[in-house]
Design an enzyme around this catalytic site. Structure first.
Site, short mmCIF file in Angstrom:
data_model
loop_
_atom_site.label_atom_id
_atom_site.label_comp_id
_atom_site.label_asym_id
_atom_site.label_seq_id
_atom_site.Cartn_x
_atom_site.Cartn_y
_atom_site.Cartn_z
N ASP A 272 0.94 -1.18 -0.04
CA ASP A 272 -0.05 0.12 0.01
C ASP A 272 1.05 1.33 0.07
OD1 ASP A 272 -2.92 0.67 1.60
OD2 ASP A 272 -2.00 2.05 0.32
C1 GLC Z 1 -4.33 4.45 -0.04
C2 GLC Z 1 -5.31 3.16 0.43
C3 GLC Z 1 -5.53 2.08 -0.99
C4 GLC Z 1 -5.46 2.79 -2.17
C5 GLC Z 1 -3.74 3.45 -2.08
C6 GLC Z 1 -3.51 4.14 -3.44
O1 GLC Z 1 -3.42 5.13 0.84
O2 GLC Z 1 -5.00 2.57 1.54
O3 GLC Z 1 -6.44 1.42 -0.46
O4 GLC Z 1 -5.55 1.87 -3.17
O5 GLC Z 1 -3.63 4.16 -1.23
O6 GLC Z 1 -4.52 5.30 -3.86
#
Ligand code: GLC
Length: 733
Positions: A272
């Protein structure tokens, strides 16, 4: 015929294996040419604002870009990668296409409320069509974090509290996004997230610690991911959370051991957003370098947004802490998905761009999904709206707020493209409609309701649109109180004094607590944040053109104090008698006989149970039968029940099958959903609904982490929700 089908399947499987092996040869050849730096580049997902981005693309420092801008911008970057980098490896463009792209679908939690996997698959198909035609190859969806805590803002993204329903929805979404083949024109790679356990964030506070026993991890939180892997999900995203002391993005046990070795997942794992660097904050790594080392060891193949891999992996290989084969394994997985997407053969797919956006067909799917997501929680005979109403008051901050209606996680959705309930009500009921917003937004504390009260007093019925702004749900947006924000409760109290019937429509991104307000209304519809077509869909329901068919995918608590509250809980050794609430008047002497697992100030039962939802008609269940009352561990039984629509409206019903394992080597939930069927019955029509229940459907991980089927006695229910139904029992010999 059967012979031909078998031959076809044989050739299909053979073709797939050959295609796979064909890629393997190309991948191995490519890896053989790559420098270590170029390999590490493939493991790095850059962001558009990265310094020296274009130079970095030419140098092969990025394998993927996140949120890479419009079609022209993406094509510019792709040309740099394919035509100016040494090996011409195409970029993978990723984006959060969570519940629709520009045609915004209902929230994922609302999609769960449809209990209609086929429809949910269609919503993701539409999302993939619109997004793929803007040059997006990969969506960071579906999220499938099970949670039992509506304080957590990200409950909005979850399909359900239940592992079975969440798994059904996860598979539907993966199939919708990925289609039959990743290389199909309108397909895009899906991403099962957030692996794993994020939904158990303590105290419902985002990014907080999660402590999950292995049996609960395997029997509940991992279930939808296992289903998604089985359905062929291309990628998995590792989460932010500290799982039992080991952050999810550095967790060898869950990623390397379970996901890759035990389940044989052969796609790739992306972290993430900077969740690798964050392992320093967690206190799990001394610095970014050690964080990078632990993430690679755990099996995180690509780093999202951070540069820990880019800046440290070369040194870690030189120091012998990471092996080239570990790097190659990650790169191989990433290249495999790029080949399967057809990026090497056709990096500049011809794109339909705006032509794919907001088509009538796309909007029709959004309207149907919104309609089927609405949950009728109460109706004292006032819905559907009577034809003879002359004056309909539409009041409240959520009646005409496109931005709120499309909900959270809609980076490409536009509030102004949403058709609001007010717009649709005016189109349908004309000048019968009198509208007063009364509050600027859901948090407005203004209490000047004179105009609203006057309009309500001069109406035949009030449609009151309350709830929470979209911004109050979603990532990092957690709440310790779940009441209607601002002075919305005061508004309904004032309107109730006019004596006019009230239809309360709540638009929110989570279960709220509104027992008082529901008591003041004659009907209550939970409409979530219903997306672009929320307006037409609510009119379809209010007018009676369609009967509500949504069922709750999560339990609704009476009070925050009951959380965590979920239907598939365990029994405890002192279960309170059903619906008993302790009543201990002053002076009552302590009496051990009354010592049960209950509260002094609220019942144990929720405001509304998992699976609950009313209809405009009534359904009668009868003749519950089992094909046998025992089965062997390798056997199955057939369950049949007669369901009859005994009311005046044609409608859909969600027939739900629950079981209870009465005793086991670990304690088992008091109920578990093991099947459901959404059926349509005309008024007066009846159907025999059947389920097949295999003994293997009752398997679970025991305390030795073994997947076991334990002989024993079971109860079984078939009914309209998790708290009622026809009951019988059976045994596994
Ligand atoms: C965010 C989220 C994730 C998302 C990623 C890209 O912090 O936790 O669900 O897909 O970053 O935006």
């Amino acid at each position: 015929m059967k012979k031909h089908f078998t031959i076809l399947i044989f050739f299909l499987i053979t073709f797939t294996i050959i295609a796979q092996q064909q890629y393997d040869a190309k991948i191995n050849e490519l890896i053989g040419k790559m420098t270590l730096k170029e390999k590490i580049g493939q493991m790095t997902q850059g962001v558009p604002w990265a310094k020296n981005l274009e130079e970095g693309i030419r140098e092969g420092h990025f394998g993927s870009l996140l949120n890479a801008g419009d079609i022209d911008t993406k094509m510019k970057y792709q040309k740099l990668a394919v035509e100016e980098s040494r090996l011409g490896i195409p970029l993978l463009f990723g984006r959060d296409v969570i519940h629709g792209y520009r045609t915004v679908m209902p929230l994922p939690l609302a999609l769960g409320a449809t209990w209609n996997p086929e429809l949910v698959e269609n919503t993701c198909r539409v999302a993939a069509y619109e997004a793929s035609q803007q040059g997006i190859h990969w969506t960071f969806a579906p999220m499938m974090d099970i949670t039992r805590d509506p304080r957590w803002g990200r409950i909005v993204e979850s399909p359900s509290e239940d592992p079975y329903l969440a798994s059904q929805m996860a598979v539907a979404m993966v199939k919708g996004f990925q289609g039959d083949k990743l290389s199909d024109k309108y397909s895009m790679a899906a991403c099962a997230k957030h692996y794993v356990g994020y939904g158990a964030s303590e105290a419902g506070r985002d990014y907080n610690t999660t402590l999950i026993p292995e049996t609960e991890l395997r029997n509940v939180y991992l279930a939808p991911f296992k289903a998604a892997v089985k359905a062929g999900v291309a990628t998995i995203m590792s989460g932010f959370n500290d799982l039992n002391g080991v952050p999810a993005s550095g967790n060898i046990h869950t990623i390397r051991n379970i996901l890759k070795n035990e389940w044989g997942f052969d796609g790739f794992v992306v972290s993430d957003w900077k969740s690798i660097d964050q392992m320093v904050e967690h206190g799990f790594a001394k610095d970014d370098k050690q964080a990078a080392e632990k993430a690679v060891k755990a099996g995180v193949d690509m780093e999202m947004a951070g540069t820990s891999y880019l800046e440290n992996l070369e040194r870690l290989v030189e120091e012998g802490k990471i092996s080239v084969s570990e790097i190659d394994d990650a790169v191989r997985r990433i290249l495999k998905i790029k080949f399967e997407l057809g990026l090497f053969d056709n990096p500049f797919r011809e794109l339909e761009g705006e032509k794919a956006i907001l088509t009538d067909e796309n909007k029709e799917v959004a309207r149907e999904a919104a309609r089927e997501s609405f949950v009728l929680l109460k109706n004292e005979g006032i819905l559907p709206l009577k034809e003879n109403y002359k004056r309909i008051a539409v009041i409240g901050p959520m009646a005409d707020s496109g931005e709120d209606q499309i909900g959270t996680w809609t980076p490409d959705g536009k509030g102004e493209e949403a058709i609001t309930p007010l717009t649709s009500l005016k189109n349908f009921y004309g000048n019968k409609i009198k509208y007063v917003k009364a509050l600027d937004n859901s948090r407005d504390t203004n209490k000047d309701f004179d105009e609203a009260i006057e309009t309500a007093s001069n109406s035949d019925i009030v449609l009151l649109f309350l709830g929470e702004d979209a911004i109050l749900s979603g990532e990092a947006h957690c709440r310790t109180y779940l009441n209607l924000p601002g002075s919305q409760s005061e508004l309904i109290r004032q309107i109730e004094k006019t004596g006019k019937p009230i239809v309360l429509i709540i638009m929110a991104g989570r279960p709220l607590t509104f027992s008082e307000e529901a008591g003041l209304a004659d009907a209550v519809i939970y409409a979530w944040h219903p997306g672009t077509m929320g307006g037409p869909a609510i009119v379809d329901i209010l007018s009676g053109k369609f009967s509500p068919s949504g069922r709750l995918p999560v339990t609704f608590p009476r009070t925050v104090g009951q959380i965590p509250i979920y239907y598939n809980h365990r029994n405890t050794g002192r279960p309170a008698p059903k619906d008993v609430q302790a009543s201990i008047p002053l002076g009552t002497p302590a009496n051990p006989i009354d010592y049960f697992s209950y509260y002094l100030d609220a019942p144990n039962t929720p405001a509304y149970p998992f699976g609950f939802g009313l209809s405009y008609t009534e359904f009668e269940y009868d003749d519950l039968k089992l094909s046998a009352d025992t089965m062997e561990v390798d056997g199955s039984i057939t369950i049949s029940v007669k369901v009859k629509n005994v009311g005046d409206y044609d409608a859909q019903e969600v027939v739900q099958l629950y079981v209870r394992d009465l005793y086991g080597s670990i304690t088992r939930p008091v109920k578990e959903l093991k099947g459901f069927k959404k059926i349509f019955l005309k008024s007066g029509e009846e159907k025999i609904v059947t389920f097949t229940l295999k003994a293997s459907d009752l398997a679970f991980y025991n305390s030795e982490n073994k997947w076991v089927i334990e002989p024993g006695e079971f109860k079984l229910w078939v009914g309209p929700n998790s708290s009622e139904g026809l009951e019988t029992e059976f045994e596994i010999k």
